[in-house]
Enzyme design. Structure first.
Site, PDB file in Angstrom:
ATOM      1  N   ASP A 123       0.814  -1.230   0.000  1.00 36.00           N
ATOM      2  CA  ASP A 123       0.000   0.000   0.000  1.00 36.00           C
ATOM      3  C   ASP A 123       0.841   1.270   0.000  1.00 36.00           C
ATOM      4  O   ASP A 123       0.489   2.251  -0.655  1.00 36.00           O
ATOM      5  CB  ASP A 123      -0.888   0.039   1.257  1.00 36.00           C
ATOM      6  CG  ASP A 123      -1.934  -1.059   1.249  1.00 36.00           C
ATOM      7  OD1 ASP A 123      -2.185  -1.621   0.170  1.00 36.00           O
ATOM      8  OD2 ASP A 123      -2.492  -1.346   2.320  1.00 36.00           O
TER       9      ASP A 123
HETATM   10  P1  NAP Z   1       0.820  -4.011   3.157  1.00 33.60           P
HETATM   11  O1  NAP Z   1       0.166  -3.029   2.264  1.00 33.60           O
HETATM   12  O2  NAP Z   1      -0.001  -4.613   4.235  1.00 33.60           O
HETATM   13  O3  NAP Z   1       1.415  -5.160   2.229  1.00 33.60           O
HETATM   14  C1  NAP Z   1       2.248  -6.137   2.745  1.00 33.60           C
HETATM   15  C2  NAP Z   1       2.589  -7.086   1.628  1.00 33.60           C
HETATM   16  O4  NAP Z   1       3.534  -8.003   2.138  1.00 33.60           O
HETATM   17  C3  NAP Z   1       1.407  -7.886   1.144  1.00 33.60           C
HETATM   18  O5  NAP Z   1       0.948  -7.405  -0.108  1.00 33.60           O
HETATM   19  C4  NAP Z   1       1.913  -9.339   1.070  1.00 33.60           C
HETATM   20  O6  NAP Z   1       1.772  -9.830  -0.261  1.00 33.60           O
HETATM   21  C5  NAP Z   1       3.389  -9.195   1.418  1.00 33.60           C
HETATM   22  N1  NAP Z   1       3.856 -10.291   2.276  1.00 33.60           N
HETATM   23  C6  NAP Z   1       3.274 -10.816   3.366  1.00 33.60           C
HETATM   24  N2  NAP Z   1       3.997 -11.803   3.862  1.00 33.60           N
HETATM   25  C7  NAP Z   1       5.095 -11.919   3.068  1.00 33.60           C
HETATM   26  C8  NAP Z   1       6.218 -12.758   3.077  1.00 33.60           C
HETATM   27  N3  NAP Z   1       6.391 -13.737   3.993  1.00 33.60           N
HETATM   28  N4  NAP Z   1       7.147 -12.586   2.123  1.00 33.60           N
HETATM   29  C9  NAP Z   1       6.992 -11.645   1.180  1.00 33.60           C
HETATM   30  N5  NAP Z   1       5.942 -10.811   1.120  1.00 33.60           N
HETATM   31  C10 NAP Z   1       5.002 -10.949   2.060  1.00 33.60           C
HETATM   32  O7  NAP Z   1       2.106  -3.410   3.862  1.00 33.60           O
HETATM   33  P2  NAP Z   1       2.738  -1.956   3.849  1.00 33.60           P
HETATM   34  O8  NAP Z   1       3.070  -1.528   2.456  1.00 33.60           O
HETATM   35  O9  NAP Z   1       3.796  -1.999   4.895  1.00 33.60           O
HETATM   36  O10 NAP Z   1       1.552  -1.005   4.312  1.00 33.60           O
HETATM   37  C11 NAP Z   1       1.046  -0.979   5.632  1.00 33.60           C
HETATM   38  C12 NAP Z   1      -0.472  -0.963   5.632  1.00 33.60           C
HETATM   39  O11 NAP Z   1      -0.947  -1.029   6.981  1.00 33.60           O
HETATM   40  C13 NAP Z   1      -1.021   0.307   5.034  1.00 33.60           C
HETATM   41  O12 NAP Z   1      -2.261   0.048   4.428  1.00 33.60           O
HETATM   42  C14 NAP Z   1      -1.208   1.165   6.257  1.00 33.60           C
HETATM   43  O13 NAP Z   1      -2.143   2.212   6.065  1.00 33.60           O
HETATM   44  C15 NAP Z   1      -1.716   0.137   7.249  1.00 33.60           C
HETATM   45  N6  NAP Z   1      -1.544   0.653   8.605  1.00 33.60           N
HETATM   46  C16 NAP Z   1      -0.318   0.755   9.159  1.00 33.60           C
HETATM   47  C17 NAP Z   1      -0.182   1.361  10.395  1.00 33.60           C
HETATM   48  C18 NAP Z   1       1.160   1.563  11.038  1.00 33.60           C
HETATM   49  O14 NAP Z   1       1.203   2.202  12.073  1.00 33.60           O
HETATM   50  N7  NAP Z   1       2.238   1.067  10.466  1.00 33.60           N
HETATM   51  C19 NAP Z   1      -1.277   1.823  11.074  1.00 33.60           C
HETATM   52  C20 NAP Z   1      -2.531   1.682  10.476  1.00 33.60           C
HETATM   53  C21 NAP Z   1      -2.647   1.097   9.240  1.00 33.60           C
HETATM   54  P3  NAP Z   1       1.711 -11.418  -0.523  1.00 33.60           P
HETATM   55  O15 NAP Z   1       0.624 -11.953   0.322  1.00 33.60           O
HETATM   56  O16 NAP Z   1       1.458 -11.518  -1.994  1.00 33.60           O
HETATM   57  O17 NAP Z   1       3.067 -11.957  -0.149  1.00 33.60           O
END
Ligand code: NAP
Length: 472
Positions: A399
């Protein structure tokens, strides 16, 4: 033992509370940088030990065996839980802690109300107000946090659970809780406080149910602030300065965290709490299906070709995301970065403020692998460098790299600041499939001509890259 163990006057205890408060504040301040965070944590913990020990030594404290038993159970459970919990499960753990804090405040409020209510006692107005406030906020925090925990732990569906009239029912429950509070104030009978707690518990559950899993970290920060507020109420009920100060610090820092996270996603807090973001329509739209329906195509790369790209690059930016934490690939990533640096490649890490599942998630993860802190760059600092970057290596991030958030006003992510990895000459995305990220939204990045997908578990893929770079 029920008699006073104490040899310490109120003045000494209050003085120690001031010392504890200073340690809390300095501790929190030091949490703002990974280099000082550990010592900050220790300082705040020392402050808490001081506050607890000197509270026990207060003249009016009795029932030491009960207190000792509570401390023993809490210490053992806390130690075991904290040592065993995985970093990816930290938000759940915080949710449980918040919930227990709220629950403890409810117990204090109810028992003090019972103790002071007629015929045995007299409820002063300020104590009464503080007790009811603490019971209301504490009960919402308790049940809301348990639902947040269950969603994150996948004990129940993470998607928003909505039904018609939900917000109206929540409004009614709030009115009901306030009415019970008025009843408790006027009739001075404990049954009204019980009613208030039951209604507030139901409100906590129904408040969190319609919030999607992706927004759970924000909800947890919000409930963290609530747990602080309920502790402040309990502090007034018990006339305990340490509890008031500690609760205020938790309330204030939880509020800041909530606002920072909402801003980092460019969403209002109201949208997070009442917007049912990530509802089934978006969440169930699997990327694989969307890709074929839209006729969009993507390119794959193998580890050997990717390694050549990396080994002969001048600048590489590594973008870690939640998948890196899941795969626990941080040590391998460090090894890869070291290898590249030794070959003269300039390697930096681009850190998005909400990458992962909690603020600072990526920093903590990379610090665990002793990644040199100067290599970490915040989003604002790394974005201007990305157009001059040869390879952006996106490891388990999704994301936070989606260009639709910048370019497509129709996208639910529109407005969320992103890492502009699409502006790098080459982008390689390491993930297991074409599945969407936490927001459940297809990522335009994957279909760009300069992007290649390296499929597989991030740890295994990075291990292959390390071997291949060594051979390159
Ligand atoms: P993300 O959008 O959740 O994407 C994580 C990706 O990691 C997934 O598409 C998944 O794809 C891949 N993945 C999972 N396990 C894996 C593995 N073992 N090996 C390789 N790939 C793997 O993560 P992000 O880009 O870090 O974004 C964070 C999200 O969380 C955002 O939507 C954000 O708004 C939300 N959020 C974060 C917080 C915070 O404080 N950090 C707070 C509120 C909301 P596959 O399944 O295809 O592998």
């Amino acid at each position: 033992m029920t008699g006073p163990l104490a040899v310490v006057s109120n003045e000494v205890v209050n003085l120690m509370y001031v010392v504890a408060a200073i340690l809390f504040v300095v501790g929190i301040k030091r949490l703002s940088s990974p280099t000082t965070a550990r010592s900050g944590n220790v300082l705040a913990a020392v402050g808490m030990v001081l506050a607890v020990v000197f509270t026990i030594l207060l003249p009016e404290v009795a029932h030491y065996w009960l207190i000792a038993a509570g401390l023993a159970v809490g210490t053992v459970v806390g130690l075991v839980a904290a040592r065993q919990v995985k970093l990816t499960a930290m938000p759940q753990m915080v949710a449980v802690f918040n919930g227990l804090g709220g629950g403890a405040s409810v117990l204090v409020a109810v028992s003090e109300y019972r103790r002071l209510a007629p015929p045995d006692g007299a409820l002063a107005g300020d104590i009464l107000g503080a007790a009811l406030f603490s019971a209301l906020i504490g009960a919402i925090t308790f049940s809301g946090s348990l639902v947040a925990f269950a969603k994150l732990q996948e004990l129940m569906p993470g998607r928003p659970l909505t039904f018609v009239g939900q917000q109206a029912l929540n409004g009614l429950l709030l009115v009901g809780a306030l009415a019970a509070g008025i009843g408790a104030g006027v009739a001075e009978e404990t049954v009204w406080v019980y009613a208030l707690v039951v209604v507030a518990l139901a409100l906590g559950v129904l408040f969190v149910l319609p919030i999607g899993g992706a927004d759970m970290p924000v909800v947890i920060a919000f409930l963290n602030a609530f747990s602080g507020l309920s502790a402040v109420g309990a502090g007034f009920v018990l006339s305990n300065t340490a509890l008031i100060i500690g609760g205020t610090l938790v309330g204030a820092s939880g509020t800041f965290l909530t606002v920072i996270m909402s801003r980092a996603m460019n969403r209002s807090l109201a949208n997070v709490l009442f917007g049912a973001f990530g509802a089934p329509a978006a969440a169930d739209a699997g990327v694989g299906a969307a890709a074929s329906e839209d006729g969009k195509s993507y390119r794959e790369v193998d580890a050997e070709d990717c390694a050549v790209m990396l080994a002969y690059a001048s600048r590489v930016v590594i973008v870690p995301g939640y998948g890196l934490a899941v795969a626990q690939a941080q040590h391998n990533v460090r090894e890869l970065a070291d290898l590249l640096e030794r070959r003269g490649v300039d390697v930096k890490y681009g850190i998005h403020p909400v990458a992962g599942r909690m603020p600072g998630h990526m920093n903590v993860l990379l610090a665990e692998a002793n990644v040199p802190y100067p290599q970490l760059r915040d989003m604002e600092d790394i974005n201007p460098e990305l157009p001059r970057t040869d390879v952006a290596l996106v490891i388990g991030a999704n994301d936070v790299t989606n260009p639709a958030a910048r370019d497509n006003p129709e996208s639910p992510l529109y407005g969320m600041p992103i890492l502009n990895v699409d502006q790098a000459t080459n982008v390689v995305v390491l993930k297991r499939s074409m599945s969407p990220g936490f927001a459940g939204i297809d990522n335009d990045l994957f279909y760009r001509p300069n992007t290649a997908m390296l499929f597989g578990d991030a740890k295994a893929s990075v291990e292959r890259l390390v071997t291949a770079v060594k051979a390159a």
